[in-house]
Design a protein around this motif. Structure first.
Motif, short mmCIF file in Angstrom:
data_model
loop_
_atom_site.label_atom_id
_atom_site.label_comp_id
_atom_site.label_asym_id
_atom_site.label_seq_id
_atom_site.Cartn_x
_atom_site.Cartn_y
_atom_site.Cartn_z
N ILE A 179 -92.16 -40.03 68.09
CA ILE A 179 -93.10 -39.09 67.50
C ILE A 179 -92.94 -39.15 65.99
O ILE A 179 -91.84 -38.91 65.47
N ARG A 180 -94.02 -39.51 65.30
CA ARG A 180 -94.01 -39.47 63.84
C ARG A 180 -94.69 -38.17 63.39
O ARG A 180 -95.86 -37.93 63.69
N ILE A 181 -93.95 -37.35 62.69
CA ILE A 181 -94.53 -36.13 62.14
C ILE A 181 -95.31 -36.49 60.89
O ILE A 181 -94.76 -37.04 59.93
N ARG A 182 -96.60 -36.20 60.88
CA ARG A 182 -97.45 -36.50 59.73
C ARG A 182 -97.53 -35.31 58.78
O ARG A 182 -97.67 -35.48 57.57
N TYR A 183 -97.47 -34.12 59.33
CA TYR A 183 -97.51 -32.89 58.53
C TYR A 183 -96.30 -32.04 58.87
O TYR A 183 -96.11 -31.67 60.03
N ALA B 293 -95.68 -32.81 73.71
CA ALA B 293 -95.27 -34.20 73.91
C ALA B 293 -93.84 -34.30 74.45
O ALA B 293 -93.48 -35.32 75.05
N LEU B 294 -93.02 -33.28 74.23
CA LEU B 294 -91.60 -33.36 74.58
C LEU B 294 -91.24 -32.60 75.85
O LEU B 294 -90.06 -32.56 76.22
N ASN C 67 -98.07 -39.72 68.26
CA ASN C 67 -97.19 -39.99 69.40
C ASN C 67 -97.31 -41.45 69.82
O ASN C 67 -98.43 -41.98 69.91
N TYR C 68 -96.17 -42.07 70.09
CA TYR C 68 -96.18 -43.47 70.50
C TYR C 68 -95.36 -43.63 71.78
O TYR C 68 -94.16 -43.38 71.79
N ARG C 69 -96.03 -43.97 72.85
CA ARG C 69 -95.43 -44.24 74.16
C ARG C 69 -94.58 -43.05 74.64
O ARG C 69 -93.51 -43.23 75.23
N THR C 70 -95.10 -41.86 74.42
CA THR C 70 -94.38 -40.64 74.83
C THR C 70 -94.83 -40.09 76.18
O THR C 70 -94.20 -39.18 76.71
N GLU C 71 -95.91 -40.62 76.74
CA GLU C 71 -96.50 -40.03 77.94
C GLU C 71 -95.48 -39.93 79.08
O GLU C 71 -95.44 -38.93 79.80
N ALA D 231 -92.05 -40.87 78.52
CA ALA D 231 -90.76 -41.17 77.88
C ALA D 231 -89.65 -40.25 78.35
O ALA D 231 -89.85 -39.05 78.56
N ASP D 232 -88.46 -40.82 78.53
CA ASP D 232 -87.25 -40.04 78.79
C ASP D 232 -86.51 -39.73 77.49
O ASP D 232 -85.86 -38.68 77.37
N TYR D 233 -86.59 -40.67 76.53
CA TYR D 233 -85.82 -40.55 75.29
C TYR D 233 -86.75 -40.79 74.10
O TYR D 233 -87.47 -41.78 74.06
N VAL D 234 -86.72 -39.87 73.15
CA VAL D 234 -87.68 -39.91 72.05
C VAL D 234 -86.96 -39.71 70.72
O VAL D 234 -86.07 -38.85 70.60
N ILE D 235 -87.36 -40.49 69.73
CA ILE D 235 -86.96 -40.24 68.35
C ILE D 235 -88.11 -39.56 67.63
O ILE D 235 -89.26 -39.98 67.74
N VAL D 236 -87.80 -38.50 66.91
CA VAL D 236 -88.76 -37.80 66.05
C VAL D 236 -88.40 -38.12 64.61
O VAL D 236 -87.24 -37.95 64.20
N THR D 237 -89.37 -38.59 63.83
CA THR D 237 -89.09 -38.93 62.44
C THR D 237 -90.35 -38.78 61.61
O THR D 237 -91.38 -38.30 62.10
N LEU D 238 -90.28 -39.18 60.34
CA LEU D 238 -91.43 -39.12 59.46
C LEU D 238 -91.33 -40.21 58.40
O LEU D 238 -90.24 -40.67 58.06
N GLY D 239 -92.50 -40.62 57.89
CA GLY D 239 -92.52 -41.61 56.83
C GLY D 239 -92.45 -43.04 57.34
O GLY D 239 -92.74 -43.35 58.50
N THR D 240 -92.02 -43.94 56.45
CA THR D 240 -92.10 -45.37 56.71
C THR D 240 -91.16 -45.86 57.80
O THR D 240 -91.44 -46.89 58.43
#
Length: 386
Positions: free
Chosen positions: A292-296, A308-309, A255-259, A261-270
């Motif tokens: 939010i970067r999904i690692r698994y 987080a959401l 999670n990055y700066r989600t504490e 957050a009003d608007y969040v992108i969820v993604t994975l990889g580079t």
């Protein structure tokens, strides 16, 4: 700890070398080829004592790894795209047999049209085949996932094959400085592979047998539980990893700066790296953006995502994938998690990067604009209109 300038593929090869697999089964396919080339050089020069088997197809590469694992050997293989799809039959044999093989997949577009560039349709289309699936962001994480993959897959509570995914070319063939652990530290981290799930002349047992309607469900339930157990084992693994190597990972998601957050992108990889930069710029402008970067993706991080959401106004899932006739596969999984948690968050899906098309910074900024304006639905990013 030694610093080296490595591509993602080379970094992963160093991680595999440190894990000391007994058998490496290899068949080249772009953009995976250089990882097994590097491992072959390591074996040839004596840096790695392993049986390197150059097979005649991707199907045989996985079959060879299954055979090795079935006698208690630590086994590794690698593939990409059509090669992974060619392995599909063997994937369920490996997972159903509880053979903890580690495989690196270089994410690449699938045919047709023919394309050698990177998207994530190959691995995401096979989520239901019973493998753990992890997605690296950079070369350092690629190396570390190689080591952690064996730890997690071989754990007695898991015994499940592990697929580490690296974005084709974007990660596999770009170079950066990577910290390579000392062999002695890697040995402290990763114990020798010991399992009762193997063929043994002193303790004979039946492996790979038929199970009819009276027992099949029970075997599939145990297979399912093995993947669910990954959540706890990942924490155990990453705690030990930090203790020895002083690099901290964050479990199934980052999670990055989600504490707040009003608007969040969820993604994975580079692509997470560029999204992170956009979040920082929007924060400077007063927009409460997060990432939010999904690692698994397997096991899927339901609890981590919903925690987080729970206070966000809207989220977008940005993915290099499409389940034709429906929506992005990651989007389906995210919505399922939100529904089960009874979170009424507005969601939208952005399909991007198919066939290796570049995702621009301005396009990510536009996604956040859509979130602020209440736009929902499924969009193909950068779609050319005829």
């Amino acid at each position: 700890m030694v610093k080296k300038f490595l591509s993602g593929n080379e970094a992963f090869a160093y991680g595999v070398c440190l894990a000391k697999p007994h058998v490496i089964s290899a068949y080249p396919i772009t953009p995976q080829t250089t990882v097994v080339e590097k491992l072959s050089e390591m074996v040839e020069c004596g840096m790695l004592k392993s049986e390197f088997v150059h097979v005649e197809s991707e199907h045989s590469a996985l079959t060879c790894a299954i055979g090795a694992s079935s006698v208690g050997a630590r086994a590794f293989t690698a593939t990409s795209s059509q090669g992974l799809l060619y392995m599909a039959e063997g994937l369920t044999y490996a997972s159903g047999g509880r053979f903890p093989i580690v495989m690196m997949n270089a994410n690449r577009s699938t045919a047709l049209p023919w394309n050698i560039y990177g998207d994530q349709r190959d691995s995401l289309s096979l989520l239901d085949h019973g493998w753990i699936q992890a997605y690296a962001e950079d070369a350092q994480e690629a190396l570390d996932l190689a080591l952690m993959g064996f730890y997690i897959a071989e754990h007695k509570d898991v015994l499940t094959p592990y697929m580490a995914n690296l974005d084709g070319f974007t990660l596999t063939h770009t170079y950066e400085t990577v910290e390579v652990p000392e062999a002695e530290d890697a040995d402290r981290f990763l114990p020798p592979f010991v399992t009762d799930n193997k063929m043994d002349v002193d303790n004979p047992k039946n492996l790979g047998f038929t199970a009819g309607p009276d027992t099949n469900t029970e075997f599939k339930y145990l297979e399912h539980q093995g993947i669910l157990n990954v959540r706890a084992v990942v924490k155990e693994c990453e705690d030990k990893f930090y203790e020895i190597f002083k690099r901290r990972y964050t479990g199934l998601t980052e999670n990055y700066r989600t504490e707040d957050a009003d608007y969040v992108i969820v993604t994975l990889g580079t692509i997470a790296g560029l999204c992170r930069d956009v979040v920082d710029e929007l924060r400077e402008k007063g927009v409460k953006a997060g990432l939010i970067r999904i690692r698994y993706v397997r096991p899927f991080p339901d609890a981590e995502l919903t925690d987080a959401l729970k206070n966000v106004k809207a989220l977008a899932v940005l993915e290099k994938d499409i389940s034709f006739g429906n929506e992005g596969t990651v989007y389906t999984n995210v919505n399922s998690a939100l529904l089960k948690a009874e979170l009424g968050v507005k969601t939208s899906n952005y399909i991007a990067g198919l066939g290796g098309r570049n995702i621009e910074k301005e396009q990510i900024e536009a996604i956040f604009d859509d979130l602020k304006n209440g736009v929902t639905g499924i969009k193909f990013v950068g779609l050319k209109e005829e």
